[in-house]
Design a protein around this motif. Structure first.
Motif, PDB file in Angstrom:
ATOM      1  N   THR A  48      -2.766   0.065 106.997  1.00 57.49           N
ATOM      2  CA  THR A  48      -3.438   1.349 107.202  1.00 57.49           C
ATOM      3  C   THR A  48      -3.328   2.302 106.018  1.00 57.49           C
ATOM      4  OG1 THR A  48      -1.474   2.252 108.284  1.00 57.49           O
ATOM      5  CG2 THR A  48      -3.143   1.234 109.706  1.00 57.49           C
TER       6      THR A  48
ATOM      7  N   CYS B   1      -5.687   9.465 110.917  1.00 63.48           N
ATOM      8  CA  CYS B   1      -5.548   8.282 111.764  1.00 63.48           C
ATOM      9  C   CYS B   1      -4.264   8.308 112.591  1.00 63.48           C
ATOM     10  CB  CYS B   1      -5.545   7.022 110.907  1.00 63.48           C
ATOM     11  SG  CYS B   1      -7.014   6.855 109.898  1.00 63.48           S
TER      12      CYS B   1
ATOM     13  N   THR C 238      -4.993   2.766 103.417  1.00 60.25           N
ATOM     14  CA  THR C 238      -6.251   3.373 102.982  1.00 60.25           C
ATOM     15  C   THR C 238      -7.094   3.809 104.179  1.00 60.25           C
ATOM     16  OG1 THR C 238      -7.314   1.218 102.857  1.00 60.25           O
ATOM     17  CG2 THR C 238      -6.324   2.076 100.817  1.00 60.25           C
ATOM     18  N   CYS C 239      -6.429   3.996 105.297  1.00 66.39           N
ATOM     19  CA  CYS C 239      -7.093   4.418 106.529  1.00 66.39           C
ATOM     20  C   CYS C 239      -7.845   5.731 106.316  1.00 66.39           C
ATOM     21  CB  CYS C 239      -6.035   4.576 107.621  1.00 66.39           C
ATOM     22  SG  CYS C 239      -6.694   5.061 109.209  1.00 66.39           S
ATOM     23  N   CYS C 240      -9.019   5.814 106.887  1.00 65.67           N
ATOM     24  CA  CYS C 240      -9.810   7.052 106.860  1.00 65.67           C
ATOM     25  C   CYS C 240     -10.074   7.528 105.428  1.00 65.67           C
ATOM     26  CB  CYS C 240      -9.133   8.133 107.688  1.00 65.67           C
ATOM     27  SG  CYS C 240      -8.888   7.670 109.400  1.00 65.67           S
ATOM     28  N   GLY C 241     -10.410   6.583 104.567  1.00 65.79           N
ATOM     29  CA  GLY C 241     -10.750   6.935 103.190  1.00 65.79           C
ATOM     30  C   GLY C 241      -9.606   7.518 102.400  1.00 65.79           C
ATOM     31  N   GLY C 242      -8.382   7.016 102.671  1.00 64.21           N
ATOM     32  CA  GLY C 242      -7.222   7.504 101.937  1.00 64.21           C
ATOM     33  C   GLY C 242      -6.641   8.775 102.522  1.00 64.21           C
ATOM     34  N   ARG C 243      -7.070   9.158 103.718  1.00 67.47           N
ATOM     35  CA  ARG C 243      -6.534  10.341 104.389  1.00 67.47           C
ATOM     36  C   ARG C 243      -5.872   9.884 105.699  1.00 67.47           C
ATOM     37  NH1 ARG C 243     -11.557  13.793 104.861  1.00 67.47           N
ATOM     38  NH2 ARG C 243     -10.165  15.240 105.939  1.00 67.47           N
TER      39      ARG C 243
END
Length: 119
Positions: free
Chosen positions: A88, A99, A90-95
């Motif tokens: 995870t 998540c 890089t979850c949510c475009g690195g944010r």
């Protein structure tokens, strides 16, 4: 966690008996349980259990400690946390804050266990 370690852990869990063993150890908690109790609970022959525990240990998913003539096993949750982090990161475009919480368990049906043999 490096990709090689993540692959090793995921591969170890990608087998029904090993996944059942690991989930049982997580359920038991940090006090762990002796190998014989795992075999009895899951209905696994000793040799089969030994093979699967070796694979889980090799993937750093379980830890063991000798207690006299018995071996107590516990789940290595640090490896699982590292694996979840790896999956995870890089979850949510690195944010990743978007998540959270990542490790909240979903409601799952109860695990069907093999019946134990009468003593």
């Amino acid at each position: 966690m490096e990709t090689k370690a993540a692959l090793k852990a995921l591969a170890a869990l990608a087998q029904d008996s090993r996944l059942a063993i690991f989930r049982h150890l997580v359920e038991v908690g940090p006090e762990g349980v002796h190998a014989g109790a795992i075999a009895e609970t899951l209905g696994l022959p000793g040799a089969t259990l030994s093979f699967h525990l070796k694979e889980l240990h090799h993937a750093e998913l379980v830890e063991s400690r000798q207690e006299g003539r018995f071996v107590r096993y516990t789940a290595n949750l640090a490896t699982v946390q590292a694996m979840v982090g790896y999956l995870t990161e890089t979850c949510c475009g690195g944010r990743p804050e978007m998540c959270m919480p990542v490790a909240t368990p979903l409601p799952l049906p109860t695990v069907k266990r093999k019946p134990t043999r009468p003593q």
